[in-house]
Design an enzyme around this catalytic site. Structure first.
Site, short mmCIF file in Angstrom:
data_model
loop_
_atom_site.label_atom_id
_atom_site.label_comp_id
_atom_site.label_asym_id
_atom_site.label_seq_id
_atom_site.Cartn_x
_atom_site.Cartn_y
_atom_site.Cartn_z
N LYS A 160 0.84 -1.21 0.00
CA LYS A 160 0.00 0.00 0.00
C LYS A 160 0.87 1.26 0.00
O LYS A 160 0.72 2.14 -0.85
CB LYS A 160 -0.94 0.03 1.21
N ASP A 163 -6.52 0.64 0.56
CA ASP A 163 -6.65 0.98 1.98
C ASP A 163 -8.07 0.64 2.42
O ASP A 163 -8.80 -0.03 1.69
CB ASP A 163 -6.31 2.46 2.22
#
Ligand code: SF4
Length: 288
Positions: A186, A205
């Site tokens: 991420k 996310d």
């Protein structure tokens, strides 16, 4: 009575009765728009034939495919109209600042991180300044972002490795970024996409997870699998913007509790099980 013709009697096994019950259970339910505050579901509005016929039962329709190219194109088109030029909300002036801000944003809000980072980067302007610290020295500066002990370790560990292995420069390759302490896909995707404009993957996310699941772009719950699902159906040239668009949509309308479906431009192509307003069929498994 004609000889030899005997009126049919119910089978002793009760077979006809079972068949009748099964037949009636298969009758399709009508649909109705569900106003906010009422539970959405495929039930017919009392005495409202008109409301029932206006709506589109898509899942029941043969061959419904939530990731069909036409549906994906429509979702992307509407997201482009809603959020034409959104980008990362974390304040930063360099790849290093963005990397630190992204590490600090875990389990925190971007606004909270943006309150901390200006003073942090004034105090420690370079990667080398961070590399010279111990995690304990950094902890008070990042305390308000939560999980500050782990975050301090990650930031200092990343700074030391960037100085020792990458000449003080944040690397612009996925493999190298993933060697930094505290950096998973991420964070690497945020830095690669937002700073280096490289589409190596899709940022996943909490917002991307929620919106992608509600829109039936994935059935998975863990980030690496969600990312793979999205990479399969979203054209690569849209990966960077698409993630930002879902994040903004997740913040503004498709919030975790009581999404604002009545105001959502994707409403009539969204079948999420936890919608608060619907004009289309609900798919129970399509939810957070
Ligand atoms: S209609 Fe509701 S659940 Fe679906 S994307 Fe919009 S806000 Fe989210």
């Amino acid at each position: 009575m004609v000889r030899g013709v005997v009126p049919r009697q119910p089978a002793k096994t009760g077979r006809q009765e079972r068949a009748r019950i099964e037949r009636s259970a298969k009758k399709p339910a009508g649909l109705r728009p569900v106003p906010p505050g009422q539970k959405p579901g495929p039930t017919r509005a009392k005495g409202s034939k008109q409301a029932a016929t206006k709506l589109t039962p898509t899942r029941a329709s043969k061959g419904y495919n939530p990731v069909a190219p036409e549906r994906i194109a429509e979702i992307l088109k509407r997201l482009d109209q809603l959020y034409p030029d959104v980008t990362c909300a974390l304040t930063h002036k360099s790849a290093w600042e963005l990397l630190v801000a992204t590490i600090l944003s875990a389990q925190s809000t971007d606004a909270n991180v943006n309150r901390v980072t200006p003073e942090l980067f004034r105090k420690y302007p370079t990667v080398a300044d961070f590399a010279a610290l111990t995690p304990e020295q950094l902890e008070p500066d990042v305390r308000s972002t939560g999980f500050f002990r782990n975050k301090s370790k990650s930031v200092i560990g990343a700074a030391k490795k960037i100085v020792s292995d990458f000449g003080g420069q944040v690397p612009d390759e996925m493999d190298k970024l993933l060697t930094l302490p505290g950096v998973a896909r991420k964070t690497a995707n945020v830095v690669l996409g937002t700073w280096f404009h490289k589409a190596e993957g899709i940022v996943v996310d909490t917002h991307v997870t929620r919106v992608a699941r509600r829109l039936e772009l994935t059935k998975n719950t863990d980030a690496p699998k969600i990312e793979q699902d999205l990479m399969r159906v979203i054209p690569r040239e849209k990966w960077i913007l698409f993630a930002h668009q879902l994040i903004w949509h997740g913040r503004k309308l498709c919030v975790a509790r009581r999404p604002k479906c009545v105001d959502c431009a994707l409403e009539n192509i969204c079948h999420a099980g936890d919608k608060t307003w619907t004009t289309v069929e609900i798919h129970k498994n399509a939810k957070l």
